[in-house]
Design an enzyme around this catalytic site. Structure first.
Site, PDB file in Angstrom:
ATOM      1  N   TYR A  17       0.851  -1.204   0.000  1.00 19.80           N
ATOM      2  CA  TYR A  17       0.000   0.000   0.000  1.00 19.80           C
ATOM      3  C   TYR A  17       0.878   1.241   0.000  1.00 19.80           C
ATOM      4  CZ  TYR A  17      -3.577   3.349   1.591  1.00 19.80           C
ATOM      5  OH  TYR A  17      -4.429   4.420   1.711  1.00 19.80           O
ATOM      6  N   LYS A  64       1.204   4.230  -2.859  1.00 21.18           N
ATOM      7  CA  LYS A  64       0.894   5.635  -2.589  1.00 21.18           C
ATOM      8  C   LYS A  64       2.104   6.543  -2.833  1.00 21.18           C
ATOM      9  CE  LYS A  64      -3.491   5.243  -1.556  1.00 21.18           C
ATOM     10  NZ  LYS A  64      -4.546   5.927  -2.317  1.00 21.18           N
TER      11      LYS A  64
HETATM   12  N1  LIG Z   1      -9.716   6.016   5.011  1.00 16.85           N
HETATM   13  C1  LIG Z   1      -8.502   6.482   5.272  1.00 16.85           C
HETATM   14  O1  LIG Z   1      -8.113   6.654   6.441  1.00 16.85           O
HETATM   15  C2  LIG Z   1      -7.576   6.814   4.142  1.00 16.85           C
HETATM   16  C3  LIG Z   1      -6.353   7.395   4.474  1.00 16.85           C
HETATM   17  C4  LIG Z   1      -5.477   7.735   3.468  1.00 16.85           C
HETATM   18  C5  LIG Z   1      -5.820   7.498   2.152  1.00 16.85           C
HETATM   19  N2  LIG Z   1      -7.014   6.915   1.852  1.00 16.85           N
HETATM   20  C6  LIG Z   1      -7.311   6.699   0.438  1.00 16.85           C
HETATM   21  O2  LIG Z   1      -8.535   7.300   0.116  1.00 16.85           O
HETATM   22  C7  LIG Z   1      -9.136   6.613  -0.988  1.00 16.85           C
HETATM   23  C8  LIG Z   1     -10.580   6.277  -0.637  1.00 16.85           C
HETATM   24  O3  LIG Z   1     -10.565   5.399   0.470  1.00 16.85           O
HETATM   25  P1  LIG Z   1     -11.813   5.193   1.450  1.00 16.85           P
HETATM   26  O4  LIG Z   1     -11.258   5.185   2.813  1.00 16.85           O
HETATM   27  O5  LIG Z   1     -12.908   6.086   1.093  1.00 16.85           O
HETATM   28  O6  LIG Z   1     -12.178   3.663   1.094  1.00 16.85           O
HETATM   29  P2  LIG Z   1     -13.555   2.969   0.684  1.00 16.85           P
HETATM   30  O7  LIG Z   1     -14.674   3.488   1.505  1.00 16.85           O
HETATM   31  O8  LIG Z   1     -13.272   1.507   0.723  1.00 16.85           O
HETATM   32  O9  LIG Z   1     -13.799   3.433  -0.831  1.00 16.85           O
HETATM   33  C9  LIG Z   1     -13.035   2.901  -1.895  1.00 16.85           C
HETATM   34  C10 LIG Z   1     -13.677   3.334  -3.197  1.00 16.85           C
HETATM   35  O10 LIG Z   1     -12.873   2.859  -4.282  1.00 16.85           O
HETATM   36  C11 LIG Z   1     -13.704   2.153  -5.215  1.00 16.85           C
HETATM   37  N3  LIG Z   1     -12.899   1.152  -5.904  1.00 16.85           N
HETATM   38  C12 LIG Z   1     -12.160   0.160  -5.358  1.00 16.85           C
HETATM   39  N4  LIG Z   1     -11.583  -0.575  -6.316  1.00 16.85           N
HETATM   40  C13 LIG Z   1     -11.961  -0.026  -7.498  1.00 16.85           C
HETATM   41  C14 LIG Z   1     -11.713  -0.343  -8.861  1.00 16.85           C
HETATM   42  N5  LIG Z   1     -10.947  -1.387  -9.209  1.00 16.85           N
HETATM   43  N6  LIG Z   1     -12.264   0.432  -9.808  1.00 16.85           N
HETATM   44  C15 LIG Z   1     -13.059   1.490  -9.475  1.00 16.85           C
HETATM   45  N7  LIG Z   1     -13.324   1.835  -8.218  1.00 16.85           N
HETATM   46  C16 LIG Z   1     -12.799   1.075  -7.244  1.00 16.85           C
HETATM   47  C17 LIG Z   1     -14.811   1.570  -4.321  1.00 16.85           C
HETATM   48  O11 LIG Z   1     -15.984   1.217  -5.035  1.00 16.85           O
HETATM   49  P3  LIG Z   1     -16.210  -0.298  -5.601  1.00 16.85           P
HETATM   50  O12 LIG Z   1     -15.677  -1.237  -4.559  1.00 16.85           O
HETATM   51  O13 LIG Z   1     -17.668  -0.412  -5.846  1.00 16.85           O
HETATM   52  O14 LIG Z   1     -15.423  -0.374  -6.863  1.00 16.85           O
HETATM   53  C18 LIG Z   1     -15.074   2.762  -3.410  1.00 16.85           C
HETATM   54  O15 LIG Z   1     -15.876   3.707  -4.066  1.00 16.85           O
HETATM   55  C19 LIG Z   1      -8.246   5.409  -1.260  1.00 16.85           C
HETATM   56  O16 LIG Z   1      -7.344   5.711  -2.298  1.00 16.85           O
HETATM   57  C20 LIG Z   1      -7.480   5.246   0.036  1.00 16.85           C
HETATM   58  O17 LIG Z   1      -6.245   4.609  -0.144  1.00 16.85           O
HETATM   59  C21 LIG Z   1      -7.899   6.553   2.823  1.00 16.85           C
END
Ligand SMILES: NC(=O)c1ccc[n+]([C@@H]2O[C@H](COP(=O)([O-])OP(=O)(O)OC[C@H]3O[C@@H](n4cnc5c(N)ncnc54)[C@H](OP(=O)(O)O)[C@@H]3O)[C@@H](O)[C@H]2O)c1
Length: 271
Positions: free
Chosen positions: A175, A179
């Site tokens: 991961y 990133k």
């Molecule tokens: N939550 C945190 O603390 C955090 C911290 C730092 C960075 N981030 C980053 O923020 C972003 C969003 O994360 P989140 O926390 O909101 O996670 P999440 O709730 O699991 O959302 C992930 C999103 O990505 C979509 N997705 C996954 N695989 C995909 C694919 N192959 N094609 C198209 N869409 C896809 C999912 O929809 P489907 O599964 O329906 O495709 C969903 O809409 C990510 O890049 C994550 O690494 C999160």
């Protein structure tokens, strides 16, 4: 050349005056991963700032639910199905979006996945899933949609990176690598496209509880995430919206290749 530069400067100034620095009125924004915890909140924020917002992801159910949440009276042509790991699917997505909406001004790459386990146990399939979902998809979404932005004379791309792009991350090496790659793509495309008026920036969120980590993080890891932030808590999703609107709007007209940390002071803290 000088006349073209003057005209472009005039257009930027007029845009800021006419729309207001932080407004997105008249802009079309696509949030890939816009059905997830962070993406859905960014889509809501863009909508409230005046943009026409579209979301993309794999699950049809999540797309239908999010489209209705965003536009209860007009959910059609808001949710687009895509598996962003595939460049061919991204090109199909672009064709569908442009057929329905004519242009795209703002792209957010918010798709993502992770695995929290020892590096020695991570399989090749798990590694590929993380690298392709987080990094390959971001690269190709930028190039597929960026080409249209260049042709149209400008645009703004916001890639969602992570604190894991700043230092090492035990139990999340793949991961973290993906990133760091997202930041590399962001800065490289910013360098390549700056003169074409396409800005490429990233947001590095701290910890926000979503489907990505709610079940995957142990209670101890969650506690550690809270303790290490200077503000001694996790973030609330709405606290990411301001940075995204800033990067998408005329307010950040001279900002490109930047990573904005929204982490409650996590990276600021030593001991
Ligand atoms: N939550 C945190 O603390 C955090 C911290 C730092 C960075 N981030 C980053 O923020 C972003 C969003 O994360 P989140 O926390 O909101 O996670 P999440 O709730 O699991 O959302 C992930 C999103 O990505 C979509 N997705 C996954 N695989 C995909 C694919 N192959 N094609 C198209 N869409 C896809 C999912 O929809 P489907 O599964 O329906 O495709 C969903 O809409 C990510 O890049 C994550 O690494 C999160």
């Amino acid at each position: 050349m000088a006349m073209a530069a003057t005209a472009a400067a005039k257009r930027r100034e007029t845009e800021m005056r006419d729309t207001g620095m932080y407004e997105l009125e008249g802009k079309t924004a696509l949030v890939i991963g816009g059905t997830g915890g962070i993406g859905r909140e960014l889509a809501r924020g863009f909508r409230d700032a005046g943009a026409d917002v579209l979301v993309a992801g794999r699950s049809r159910e999540k797309l239908a639910e999010t489209a209705t949440f965003l536009y209860p009276d007009a959910p059609d042509k808001v949710g687009y199905q895509v598996d962003a790991r595939s460049p061919a699917e991204l090109r199909r997505l672009r064709d569908e979006v442009l057929a329905d909406h004519r242009r795209l001004d703002i792209l957010v790459n918010c798709q993502g996945t992770t695995a929290i386990k020892p590096a020695l146990e991570l399989t090749e399939a798990e590694y590929d899933a993380i690298a392709d979902t987080n990094l390959k998809s971001t690269f190709f979404a930028c190039t597929v949609f960026g080409a249209g932005m260049i042709a149209a004379g400008g645009g703004s791309i916001v890639n969602i990176a992570s604190l894991a792009a700043h230092n090492g991350w035990a139990l999340a090496a793949a991961y973290s690598a993906s990133k760091w790659g997202v930041v590399g793509v962001t800065k490289s495309l910013a360098a390549e496209w700056g003169s074409r008026n396409v800005r490429v920036n990233a947001i590095a969120p701290g910890f926000f509880l979503t489907d990505l980590n709610r079940e995957r993080m142990s209670p101890q890891r969650k506690e550690e995430a809270r303790r290490r932030a200077a503000m001694e808590r996790m973030g609330e999703l709405h606290e990411l919206v301001g940075a995204a609107i800033f990067l998408a709007s005329p307010a950040s007209g001279f900002v490109t290749g930047s990573v904005v940390n929204v982490d409650g002071g996590y990276l600021a803290s030593g001991i």
